[in-house]
Scaffold this active site. Structure first.
Site, PDB file in Angstrom:
ATOM      1  N   GLY A  54      -5.073   5.855   7.444  1.00  0.00           N
ATOM      2  CA  GLY A  54      -5.251   5.540   6.031  1.00  0.00           C
ATOM      3  C   GLY A  54      -4.328   4.378   5.691  1.00  0.00           C
ATOM      4  N   ALA A  55      -4.892   3.359   5.028  1.00  0.00           N
ATOM      5  CA  ALA A  55      -4.144   2.106   4.843  1.00  0.00           C
ATOM      6  C   ALA A  55      -2.749   2.303   4.228  1.00  0.00           C
ATOM      7  CB  ALA A  55      -4.983   1.133   4.008  1.00  0.00           C
ATOM      8  N   ARG A  90      -3.024  -1.630  14.478  1.00  0.00           N
ATOM      9  CA  ARG A  90      -4.382  -1.551  13.933  1.00  0.00           C
ATOM     10  C   ARG A  90      -4.656  -2.811  13.117  1.00  0.00           C
ATOM     11  NH1 ARG A  90      -6.301   3.912  11.465  1.00  0.00           N
ATOM     12  NH2 ARG A  90      -8.286   2.944  12.004  1.00  0.00           N
ATOM     13  N   ASP A 243      -9.521  -0.162   2.896  1.00  0.00           N
ATOM     14  CA  ASP A 243      -8.453  -0.569   3.819  1.00  0.00           C
ATOM     15  C   ASP A 243      -8.040  -2.008   3.597  1.00  0.00           C
ATOM     16  OD1 ASP A 243      -8.275   1.802   5.982  1.00  0.00           O
ATOM     17  OD2 ASP A 243     -10.266   1.598   5.164  1.00  0.00           O
TER      18      ASP A 243
HETATM   19  O1  MRU Z   1      -9.425   4.712  10.225  1.00  0.00           O
HETATM   20  P1  MRU Z   1      -8.697   5.342   9.078  1.00  0.00           P
HETATM   21  O2  MRU Z   1      -8.809   6.825   9.012  1.00  0.00           O
HETATM   22  O3  MRU Z   1      -7.265   4.846   8.990  1.00  0.00           O
HETATM   23  O4  MRU Z   1      -9.439   4.735   7.831  1.00  0.00           O
HETATM   24  C1  MRU Z   1      -9.117   5.071   6.512  1.00  0.00           C
HETATM   25  C2  MRU Z   1     -10.228   4.800   5.617  1.00  0.00           C
HETATM   26  O5  MRU Z   1     -11.080   4.013   5.877  1.00  0.00           O
HETATM   27  C3  MRU Z   1     -10.247   5.559   4.370  1.00  0.00           C
HETATM   28  O6  MRU Z   1     -11.559   5.785   4.014  1.00  0.00           O
HETATM   29  C4  MRU Z   1      -9.620   4.938   3.217  1.00  0.00           C
HETATM   30  O7  MRU Z   1     -10.496   4.658   2.234  1.00  0.00           O
HETATM   31  C5  MRU Z   1      -8.727   3.837   3.275  1.00  0.00           C
HETATM   32  S1  MRU Z   1      -7.137   4.492   3.105  1.00  0.00           S
HETATM   33  C6  MRU Z   1      -6.966   5.060   1.469  1.00  0.00           C
END
Ligand code: MRU
Length: 367
Positions: A54-55, A90, A243
């Protein structure tokens, strides 16, 4: 938010005062395990292998990773090494570089003997700031849900969300979920359609777990169900996280978000995005062309983990041995499909002008 009635965040300083504790999200929902990070390399491993994800939480973990580096060695070389190791984990979420740039810029001008204490203070402040931002997103999103509730005259409001943009994706509250938790806590009847979110199932594993812990009514659906539900009037609004969002309002989020936005547009369902400002990349304007889309291991598509009847957690293969798989982790929803961006400063239209009006100082910084 609460886990078994106990208030928790997703990341915090260990009782020893310098190591960092996280919830291992790869084990949820079947096991609740806390992992202690002691080096920047361990923080990088936790981000890369999605123990944290999650960002906003990626950004907070990176800031704590810099603090762990300063605990070990306060030299310039140590700052650079930790920055590089954490940045390469990432590629898609903006918050990672935003947090690392912020911590590095604050540490470099300091004397080495000042850096350790400063790094921990910066990481704690950044985590606290994330909590405050998400709470403000909740406060600005709540009136949108309240308005729909009034129009429905007491009927439950059905909100579709994708992936996990809940408190597990942040330090607390979540981005997409903050308005939902606040509406629920205010006694508004909300029901959440939770997209399972293949391949890593952040919806089925994490969002569902969070909502269940908080007592919010919800139903897990397969990723392909959203369009059908919208055609039958069973979705009142969508709220997702993001993200990375461009200066023009293109929204990059978990793979499959774009298809939900298309279905919402076709069916007149409002499509909102919970957007903390550290997720806005003011340096880019065209999300499809400019945002790097992470491609993860094919194993995440070909194999799926779950709990066996005997309680054991196991991973099984679901595709033929001979079939290759591709694993694009994010997609971009063009601004024209987004009804509104719920930020900590209010709701913006997905347009350069509207975003700039809320964050004029960030536009100046990136110029
Ligand atoms: O790959 P992740 O689990 O890190 O991705 C996170 C997301 O895409 C979530 O849907 C989110 O909207 C972004 S973090 C609030």
């Amino acid at each position: 938010m609460r886990v078994n009635g106990r208030a928790m965040r997703t990341i915090w300083l260990n009782d020893n005062g310098w190591a960092v504790d996280i919830i291992d999200q790869t084990r949820l929902p079947h096991a609740f395990e806390i992992v202690t990070l002691k080096t920047p390399e361990e923080a990088a491993h936790a981000i890369k292998h999605m123990l944290v994800r999650g960002a906003p939480l990626i950004g907070a973990t990176a800031a704590y990773g810099m603090a762990l580096a300063m605990h070990r060695d306060t030299s310039d070389a140590s700052i650079s090494h930790a920055y590089d190791v954490l940045l390469e984990t990432r590629p898609t979420a903006s918050n990672l570089r935003w947090a690392l740039d912020r911590v590095r810029a604050a540490l470099v001008p300091l004397r080495p003997d000042e850096r350790e204490e400063a790094a921990y203070r910066l990481a704690v402040d950044l985590a606290d700031e994330d909590v405050a931002i998400n709470a403000d997103i909740g406060r600005h999103g709540l009136p949108i849900i309240t308005a729909i509730a009034e129009a429905k005259g007491g009927e439950p409001i059905n909100i579709l969300t994708h992936c996990n943009a809940g408190w597990l994706a942040t330090v607390d509250w979540g981005t997409a979920t903050a308005p939902i938790y606040m509406a629920h806590d205010a006694g508004i009847p909300v029901h959440v359609w939770v997209d399972e979110t293949r391949p890593r199932n952040q919806g089925a594993y994490l969002t569902a777990w969070e909502l269940a812990n908080h007592g919010v009514p919800h139903t897990v659906i397969v990723d392909n169900a959203g369009g059908h539900l919208m055609q039958h009037g069973l979705v009142d609004m969508c709220i997702t996280g993001t993200d990375r969002t461009t200066a023009t309002g293109d929204v990059c989020n978990k793979i499959g978000t774009y298809l939900k936005a298309l279905a919402a547009h076709d069916n007149g369902v409002p499509f909102y995005v919970g957007l903390p400002s550290p997720t806005i990349d003011f340096s880019i304007s065209d999300g499809v062309a400019e945002i790097p889309i992470e491609q993860r291991s094919a194993d995440e598509v070909t194999h799926i983990p779950g709990r066996l009847e005997n309680g054991e957690i196991a991973t099984v293969q679901i595709t033929p041995d001979a079939s290759p798989a591709a694993n694009y982790a994010f997609d971009v929803t063009p601004a024209r499909l987004v009804t509104g961006l719920i930020t900590e400063r209010g709701v913006a239209e997905a347009s350069r002008e509207s975003i700039a009006a809320l964050f004029p100082e960030r536009i100046r910084q990136s110029a």
